[in-house]
Write a protein that holds these residues in place. Structure first.
Motif, PDB file in Angstrom:
ATOM      1  N   THR A 162      -5.631  23.666 -26.497  1.00 16.97           N
ATOM      2  CA  THR A 162      -6.668  22.748 -25.759  1.00 16.97           C
ATOM      3  C   THR A 162      -6.437  22.961 -24.423  1.00 16.97           C
ATOM      4  OG1 THR A 162      -4.531  21.289 -25.599  1.00 16.97           O
ATOM      5  CG2 THR A 162      -5.802  20.761 -27.754  1.00 16.97           C
ATOM      6  N   GLU A 163      -7.058  22.320 -23.530  1.00 19.90           N
ATOM      7  CA  GLU A 163      -7.178  22.445 -21.921  1.00 19.90           C
ATOM      8  C   GLU A 163      -5.648  22.067 -21.713  1.00 19.90           C
ATOM      9  OE1 GLU A 163      -9.635  23.200 -19.657  1.00 19.90           O
ATOM     10  OE2 GLU A 163     -10.582  24.126 -21.463  1.00 19.90           O
ATOM     11  N   TYR A 164      -5.250  21.192 -21.954  1.00 19.65           N
ATOM     12  CA  TYR A 164      -3.862  20.654 -21.622  1.00 19.65           C
ATOM     13  C   TYR A 164      -2.971  21.962 -21.861  1.00 19.65           C
ATOM     14  CZ  TYR A 164      -5.777  16.249 -21.785  1.00 19.65           C
ATOM     15  OH  TYR A 164      -6.686  14.966 -21.361  1.00 19.65           O
ATOM     16  N   GLU A 165      -2.861  22.539 -23.185  1.00 17.40           N
ATOM     17  CA  GLU A 165      -1.945  23.408 -23.466  1.00 17.40           C
ATOM     18  C   GLU A 165      -2.304  24.858 -22.531  1.00 17.40           C
ATOM     19  OE1 GLU A 165      -0.870  22.709 -28.097  1.00 17.40           O
ATOM     20  OE2 GLU A 165      -3.013  23.516 -27.797  1.00 17.40           O
ATOM     21  N   HIS A 166      -3.445  25.220 -22.485  1.00 14.41           N
ATOM     22  CA  HIS A 166      -3.818  26.186 -21.450  1.00 14.41           C
ATOM     23  C   HIS A 166      -3.135  26.075 -20.225  1.00 14.41           C
ATOM     24  CE1 HIS A 166      -6.400  28.727 -23.614  1.00 14.41           C
ATOM     25  NE2 HIS A 166      -7.293  27.943 -23.856  1.00 14.41           N
ATOM     26  N   ALA A 167      -3.277  24.906 -19.461  1.00 12.50           N
ATOM     27  CA  ALA A 167      -2.668  24.793 -18.107  1.00 12.50           C
ATOM     28  C   ALA A 167      -0.875  24.800 -18.482  1.00 12.50           C
ATOM     29  CB  ALA A 167      -2.854  23.346 -17.724  1.00 12.50           C
ATOM     30  N   THR A 216       4.317  27.466 -17.300  1.00 13.52           N
ATOM     31  CA  THR A 216       5.790  27.505 -17.543  1.00 13.52           C
ATOM     32  C   THR A 216       6.218  28.869 -17.415  1.00 13.52           C
ATOM     33  OG1 THR A 216       4.622  27.785 -19.782  1.00 13.52           O
ATOM     34  CG2 THR A 216       5.703  25.655 -19.438  1.00 13.52           C
ATOM     35  N   HIS A 217       5.280  29.785 -17.269  1.00 13.95           N
ATOM     36  CA  HIS A 217       5.734  31.305 -16.924  1.00 13.95           C
ATOM     37  C   HIS A 217       5.309  31.563 -15.298  1.00 13.95           C
ATOM     38  CE1 HIS A 217       6.835  33.711 -20.697  1.00 13.95           C
ATOM     39  NE2 HIS A 217       7.478  32.721 -20.308  1.00 13.95           N
ATOM     40  N   GLY A 218       4.171  30.830 -14.919  1.00 11.33           N
ATOM     41  CA  GLY A 218       3.768  31.125 -13.488  1.00 11.33           C
ATOM     42  C   GLY A 218       4.625  30.768 -12.591  1.00 11.33           C
ATOM     43  N   SER A 220      -7.138  33.868 -20.516  1.00  6.94           N
ATOM     44  CA  SER A 220      -7.632  33.290 -21.765  1.00  6.94           C
ATOM     45  C   SER A 220      -8.158  31.766 -21.499  1.00  6.94           C
ATOM     46  CB  SER A 220      -6.248  33.302 -22.645  1.00  6.94           C
ATOM     47  OG  SER A 220      -6.698  32.742 -23.706  1.00  6.94           O
ATOM     48  N   TRP A 221      -7.686  31.142 -20.525  1.00  8.96           N
ATOM     49  CA  TRP A 221      -8.386  30.042 -20.003  1.00  8.96           C
ATOM     50  C   TRP A 221      -9.681  29.870 -19.513  1.00  8.96           C
ATOM     51  CZ3 TRP A 221      -5.131  25.863 -16.196  1.00  8.96           C
ATOM     52  CH2 TRP A 221      -5.983  24.907 -16.302  1.00  8.96           C
ATOM     53  N   LYS A 222      -9.798  30.576 -18.329  1.00  6.22           N
ATOM     54  CA  LYS A 222     -10.862  30.442 -17.602  1.00  6.22           C
ATOM     55  C   LYS A 222     -12.078  31.465 -17.907  1.00  6.22           C
ATOM     56  CE  LYS A 222      -9.332  27.304 -15.258  1.00  6.22           C
ATOM     57  NZ  LYS A 222      -9.875  25.687 -15.060  1.00  6.22           N
ATOM     58  N   LYS A 223     -11.686  32.553 -18.452  1.00  4.72           N
ATOM     59  CA  LYS A 223     -12.521  33.766 -18.906  1.00  4.72           C
ATOM     60  C   LYS A 223     -12.678  33.950 -20.274  1.00  4.72           C
ATOM     61  CE  LYS A 223     -13.554  34.312 -14.213  1.00  4.72           C
ATOM     62  NZ  LYS A 223     -14.905  33.939 -13.955  1.00  4.72           N
ATOM     63  N   PHE A 230       2.050  21.518 -27.556  1.00  5.53           N
ATOM     64  CA  PHE A 230       2.432  22.373 -26.558  1.00  5.53           C
ATOM     65  C   PHE A 230       3.637  23.373 -26.967  1.00  5.53           C
ATOM     66  CE2 PHE A 230       1.208  18.654 -24.183  1.00  5.53           C
ATOM     67  CZ  PHE A 230       0.398  19.090 -23.423  1.00  5.53           C
ATOM     68  N   ALA A 231       3.549  23.916 -28.265  1.00  2.00           N
ATOM     69  CA  ALA A 231       4.413  24.674 -28.845  1.00  2.00           C
ATOM     70  C   ALA A 231       4.566  26.069 -28.346  1.00  2.00           C
ATOM     71  CB  ALA A 231       4.028  24.784 -30.308  1.00  2.00           C
ATOM     72  N   HIS A 232       3.362  26.723 -27.562  1.00  2.00           N
ATOM     73  CA  HIS A 232       3.444  27.919 -27.032  1.00  2.00           C
ATOM     74  C   HIS A 232       4.061  27.646 -25.602  1.00  2.00           C
ATOM     75  CE1 HIS A 232       2.204  32.125 -27.067  1.00  2.00           C
ATOM     76  NE2 HIS A 232       2.356  32.178 -25.735  1.00  2.00           N
ATOM     77  N   ALA A 233       3.830  26.713 -25.039  1.00  2.00           N
ATOM     78  CA  ALA A 233       4.429  26.511 -23.773  1.00  2.00           C
ATOM     79  C   ALA A 233       6.136  26.191 -23.904  1.00  2.00           C
ATOM     80  CB  ALA A 233       3.727  25.351 -22.740  1.00  2.00           C
TER      81      ALA A 233
END
Length: 316
Positions: free
Chosen positions: A101-106, A111-113, A160-163, A280-283
């Motif tokens: 989802t958009e929340y998960e993308h962010a 979380t790594h940035g 992956s989120w924006k493009k 948010f499993a991936h985050a």
């Protein structure tokens, strides 16, 4: 044996994470596909024992109403009935990529940035603490792998989120993200393999670990996402084999921290495989990776660079 305050904190954190992992595994048992398929074959007593054993909070009547032959995702349904449901993506088959989802993308980007600048600064600290050529080389190896992991992961998740419509571009970044993981693992072991005395056979791991990283990267290049389970096994083997070799070190200072960091990586795998089951499993997986990397960095800084004790200066 004297247990320092730092080690007590590490053990306490390890215990908390272990409890969380047990809870997650228990809940994952409830969403196994065989439960709805054979639910009607169990008598009331057998089903009661099963529910009591797994700690299930799911109503048995809901289990009985599930269509035969379907895999009812009870764990996912628990979250979707709460306010967290709108934040999580749908579960997808193993042959397809999950769509956050958009929340998960962010969250995946953040979380790594967040760790890019700290990783660069931490790598610089090791460089300035270096006393000889091999400490400098090891600092560069480790710093490049550590910073590269967070940079490439953030770049991939941003693309992956924006493009996402640029499928080929996204695929290339995804491949690079997977390749960097192999080199990050090799770079994480480089300071220990280069700066500590090893056994007569273990010494060969100094170059074998990089061959393993190159082989893993070649596999990603030619068989990207062909077999996700095999990918995970390759990463696990890449992280476990050099760890066994380090047990041959006469000086074992830092082994506890290395073990704790490895446990965080392993616990994170639970969330890595839980996309669509946990919000948010991936985050969360990213957070476990960052904590594991932080523990390993602390061990490298403390036992290999901050003090001169226990180090073996090897001329090659």
């Amino acid at each position: 044996m004297i247990i320092t305050k730092t080690r007590c904190h590490s053990l306490a954190a390890l215990l908390v994470c272990a409890c969380c992992a047990v809870k997650v595994f228990t809940r994952l048992l409830r969403q196994c596909c065989f439960l709805p398929s054979f639910g009607h074959a169990f008598n009331i007593r057998t089903r009661s024992l099963l529910v009591a054993f797994t700690g299930s909070l799911v109503n048995l009547s809901a289990l009985e109403r599930a269509p035969q032959g379907t895999c009812t995702n009870m764990y996912s349904m628990d979250f979707r009935r709460t306010k967290l449901g709108r934040f999580m993506n749908n579960r997808v088959p193993s042959s397809k990529r999950y769509q956050p989802t958009e929340y998960e993308h962010a969250a995946n980007c953040a979380t790594h940035g967040f760790w890019i600048i700290p990783s660069i600064l931490g790598s610089s600290v090791l460089y300035f603490l270096s006393d000889d050529q091999w400490e400098t080389i090891s600092a560069w190896m480790y710093g490049t792998g550590l910073s590269g992991l967070f940079i490439m992961s953030t770049m991939f998740h941003t693309v992956s989120w924006k493009k996402s419509h640029l499928r080929k571009v996204e695929q290339r970044f995804h491949m690079c993200d997977r390749m960097v993981i192999y080199f990050f693992i090799a770079a994480s072991y480089a300071p220990w393999l280069n700066l500590r005395e090893l056994g007569p056979w273990a010494v060969h791991m100094r170059w074998l670990v990089w061959i393993m990283a190159c082989a893993g990267s070649a596999y990603v290049f030619f068989f990207h996402e062909k077999n996700k389970v095999l990918d995970l096994l390759c990463y696990t083997a890449m992280g476990a084999v050099p760890a066994v070799v380090l047990l041959s070190m006469p000086n074992r200072e830092g082994i506890l921290e290395l073990s704790v960091g490895g446990v965080f990586y392993c616990l994170g795998i639970v969330f890595f495989k839980s996309d669509g089951l946990i919000p948010f499993a991936h985050a969360i997986w990213h957070v476990f990776v960052a904590v594991g990397a932080g523990v390993h960095y602390y061990a490298i800084w403390r036992y290999l660079y901050a003090t001169g004790t226990g180090q073996i200066k090897i001329s090659r």
